[in-house]
Design an enzyme around this catalytic site. Structure first.
Site, PDB file in Angstrom:
ATOM      1  N   HIS A   4      -2.905   7.348  -4.114  1.00 60.15           N
ATOM      2  CA  HIS A   4      -4.349   7.115  -4.190  1.00 60.15           C
ATOM      3  C   HIS A   4      -4.849   7.317  -5.619  1.00 60.15           C
ATOM      4  CE1 HIS A   4      -5.486   6.505  -0.027  1.00 60.15           C
ATOM      5  NE2 HIS A   4      -4.740   7.523   0.346  1.00 60.15           N
ATOM      6  N   CYS A  47      -4.679   1.983  -6.915  1.00 60.40           N
ATOM      7  CA  CYS A  47      -5.793   1.040  -6.836  1.00 60.40           C
ATOM      8  C   CYS A  47      -6.578   1.010  -8.148  1.00 60.40           C
ATOM      9  CB  CYS A  47      -6.730   1.422  -5.686  1.00 60.40           C
ATOM     10  SG  CYS A  47      -6.025   1.151  -4.050  1.00 60.40           S
ATOM     11  N   ARG A 104      -4.704  -3.724  -8.572  1.00 58.46           N
ATOM     12  CA  ARG A 104      -3.757  -2.615  -8.633  1.00 58.46           C
ATOM     13  C   ARG A 104      -3.480  -2.291 -10.100  1.00 58.46           C
ATOM     14  NH1 ARG A 104      -5.327  -2.724  -4.319  1.00 58.46           N
ATOM     15  NH2 ARG A 104      -4.217  -2.952  -2.330  1.00 58.46           N
TER      16      ARG A 104
END
Length: 245
Positions: free
Chosen positions: A149, A218, A227
């Site tokens: 994340h 991300c 990305r």
């Protein structure tokens, strides 16, 4: 003679009260909505981080307990620049959802340590970083690719955009410490560009087979339209020293 005094009309009073009631209702609704938004943001920024930190610590403790229970194991001989040790012999596939290594990124801070789990499902990424199933094992020829994340759930790759060529990225399993060196500045790609985790990653500085590492997260920080990709190359392999971080 008619009195000059007349009772005031009541219709305007009713309209004014209705307007005041509508304004008060809208104001209260806005206040409630604002409070809910603040609570939701606090949940994203704080509570998911607290839960992720607990889950990460739990996975790391269980992993280290397994390593300790297994006892000393044979490890590859030290290898330093200019080349890494031979490719580790093939072993059984990692168990889905299980932690098998730890990831260290010194640029992210001296205490930054995350367990690496097999798989990249949403629930797994709340416990650490995830290894793309089917990509190489640490130290092996190919591309050892992981995901994490950018924001929420501990923000593991929040500072991925700060990595620069020459930065070390360290992967450690039960027996071996693998040091990869970043070879290119972070690259922004579309989610459909899956070739970035190929054995010879597309759009990378690498042109042939080697021992590579790819970090994916991300981009932008609070979105997922793209990305962010960081590539590194294995530059050192040495046995784990028991008791080292």
């Amino acid at each position: 003679m008619r009195s000059p005094w007349r009772a005031p009309a009541r219709a305007p009073d009713r309209r004014a009260r209705a307007v005041r009631l509508a304004v008060r209702t809208v104001s209260e609704a806005c206040l409630t909505a604002g409070t809910l938004i603040v609570l939701f943001v606090a949940y994203l920024l704080l509570w998911t981080g607290v839960r992720a930190d607990r889950a990460t610590d739990g996975e790391r403790d269980r992993l280290r307990d397994r390593w300790a229970a297994a006892g000393p194991a044979a490890a590859p001989a030290p290898a330093r620049t200019p080349g890494p040790a031979p490719t580790p012999p093939p072993t059984a596939a990692y168990r889905p959802g299980e932690a098998f290594a730890e990831l260290y990124v010194p640029r992210f801070g001296a205490d930054w340590v995350k367990p690496v789990l097999e798989g990249t499902g949403a629930e797994l990424l709340k416990k650490g970083v995830g290894h793309y199933a089917g990509t190489a094992r640490p130290g092996a020829t190919g591309n050892f690719a992981v995901a994490g994340h950018r924001r929420t759930y501990g923000d593991p790759f929040k500072d991925a955009d700060e990595l620069r060529p020459g930065d070390p990225v360290i992967v450690q399993d039960a027996t071996t410490r693998y040091t990869y060196t970043v070879r290119a500045a972070p690259l922004r790609v579309l989610p459909t560009e899956v070739g970035v985790v190929a054995p010879v990653p597309q759009r990378s500085p690498f042109t042939g087979p080697g021992r590579y590492l790819t970090l994916t997260t991300c981009d932008p920080e609070w979105g997922h339209s793209h990305r962010l990709i960081v590539w590194a190359e294995l530059t050192e392999t040495r046995p784990v020293e028991r008791g080292s971080p």
